[in-house]
Design an enzyme around this catalytic site. Structure first.
Site, PDB file in Angstrom:
ATOM      1  N   ASP A  40      23.949  11.163 -12.009  1.00  0.00           N
ATOM      2  CA  ASP A  40      25.277  11.156 -11.393  1.00  0.00           C
ATOM      3  C   ASP A  40      26.367  10.691 -12.348  1.00  0.00           C
ATOM      4  OD1 ASP A  40      24.546   8.558 -11.637  1.00  0.00           O
ATOM      5  OD2 ASP A  40      24.847   8.001  -9.561  1.00  0.00           O
ATOM      6  N   ASP A  59      11.814  10.234 -16.954  1.00  0.00           N
ATOM      7  CA  ASP A  59      12.244  11.323 -17.835  1.00  0.00           C
ATOM      8  C   ASP A  59      11.297  11.477 -19.026  1.00  0.00           C
ATOM      9  OD1 ASP A  59      13.043   8.834 -18.750  1.00  0.00           O
ATOM     10  OD2 ASP A  59      14.972   9.511 -19.517  1.00  0.00           O
TER      11      ASP A  59
END
Ligand SMILES: *[C@@H]1O[C@H](CO)[C@@H](O)[C@H](O)[C@H]1NC(C)=O
Length: 339
Positions: free
Chosen positions: A146, A236
């Site tokens: 975000d 990730d």
């Protein structure tokens, strides 16, 4: 009689009100209706999904970032290559009124034809951002945070690069694994000329990898997902391990023309330097801590897998090829970076 009728109408009104709000509510914020997405996805033939558009999966957590989210979502929704946008809300303490309001705002101010949904995640586990979803009807998914907004042209360029390299991880923000010869251990770092890890600030890939990441019940994968939960970090990095192990190739870095990077709170001091080179000198102590934690994840994943699947890639694919010369880097011809 008159009173009774009024009373009736009040009940009538309340009934209608409840039906309307629950209707609106059920359409806006779904709290992951699928209890076993891996089971539902088992028979999906990923290669049959449409590949002329992408689905954007944005991870949202911080209420203070909501104004940025607004801007990111409306930017993505304006692109014709975006089929739908799923905002995955990972913060279970956010009041539902705030999310409801957010959803209203997102749909109201978004320009394009992309459908927008807001999904309240069942837990704050970072693994849940990679849960495969039957509602995602495109082959390619864009995973993003975000805090980063990328211009539409660069998004579309990244997608064209993915189309010719559908098995690879495509990204704009890269890091590296390395081996520290003195400490004799794996580390997390940045090299000026090579990379092996794409960050989820902007990560484009085929949806199959969500399934690989989330639905593999082998002991190794289960243990590695547990490490992500325990460290509250590194999902990730694990995705990079999963993909590199599968395709035996490193990721592809694509250039972006305009990037607004507000920095991820989870990445501490990492934000704002997306593509810059090594800045070992003057690293803040928080940043050193951050790198250590990420290095520990690499070490752990390596231990569990019993090998190092991450592979280096060199150079960056850029849109304006006309302006780019070819450089020789580590024995390979690649497009030179402008700066
Ligand atoms: C929604 O938009 C209104 C008007 O711009 C703003 O005041 C409010 O803070 C926004 N709320 C959320 C949750 O996005």
């Amino acid at each position: 009689m008159k009173l009774a009728r009024n009373e009736f109408c009040i009940w009538c009104f309340i009934f209608v009100l409840i039906s309307v709000t629950s209707f609106v509510f059920s359409r806006t914020i779904s709290s992951d209706p699928d209890p076993d997405p891996c089971e539902s996805m088992k028979s999906i033939e990923f290669h049959r999904l449409k590949s002329d558009q992408i689905t954007v999966l944005i991870n949202g957590y911080s209420e203070s970032r909501i104004p940025l989210l607004q801007s990111i979502v409306s930017s993505y929704s304006g692109s014709s290559i975006v089929s739908s946008i799923l905002l995955l809300w990972g913060n279970p303490t956010t009041p539902s009124q705030v999310l409801d309001q957010l959803y209203q705002n997102l749909t109201q101010y978004s320009l394009g034809t992309a459908s927008i949904s807001l999904i309240q995640q069942p837990s704050s586990s970072l693994n849940s951002r990679f849960i495969p979803r039957p509602s995602v009807n495109t082959r390619a998914v864009l995973i993003c945070d975000d805090d980063v907004e990328i211009d539409r042209k660069s998004l579309e360029f990244a997608f064209s690069v993915w189309k010719s390299n559908p098995d690879r991880l495509i990204g704009t923000f890269v890091r590296s694994h390395g081996f520290d010869l003195q400490g004799k251990e794996w580390i997390y770092t940045v090299y000026p000329d090579k990379y092996s890890i794409v960050l989820t600030k902007f990560m484009l890939m085929k949806q199959d990898y969500l399934y690989e990441y989330s639905c593999n019940v082998g002991v190794e994968m289960v243990e590695m997902r547990k490490i992500v939960d325990e460290t509250r970090n590194c999902e990730d990095i694990l995705m990079n391990f999963v993909v590199a192990d599968k395709v035996r190739a490193g990721p592809i870095m694509v250039g972006a023309e305009r990037v607004r990077d507000w920095g991820d709170a989870r990445n501490e001091e990492e934000g704002g330097d997306g593509e810059s080179g090594v800045r070992e000198v003057g690293l803040s102590s928080r940043r050193v801590e951050h790198r250590k934690r990420r290095g520990k994840c690499i070490k752990e994943f390596h231990r569990v897998m019993g090998k190092m699947p991450l592979l280096y890639s060199y150079g960056k694919v850029v849109n304006s090829v006309g302006e780019q010369g070819l450089c020789r880097k580590a024995g390979k011809l690649v497009f030179c970076d402008r700066d």
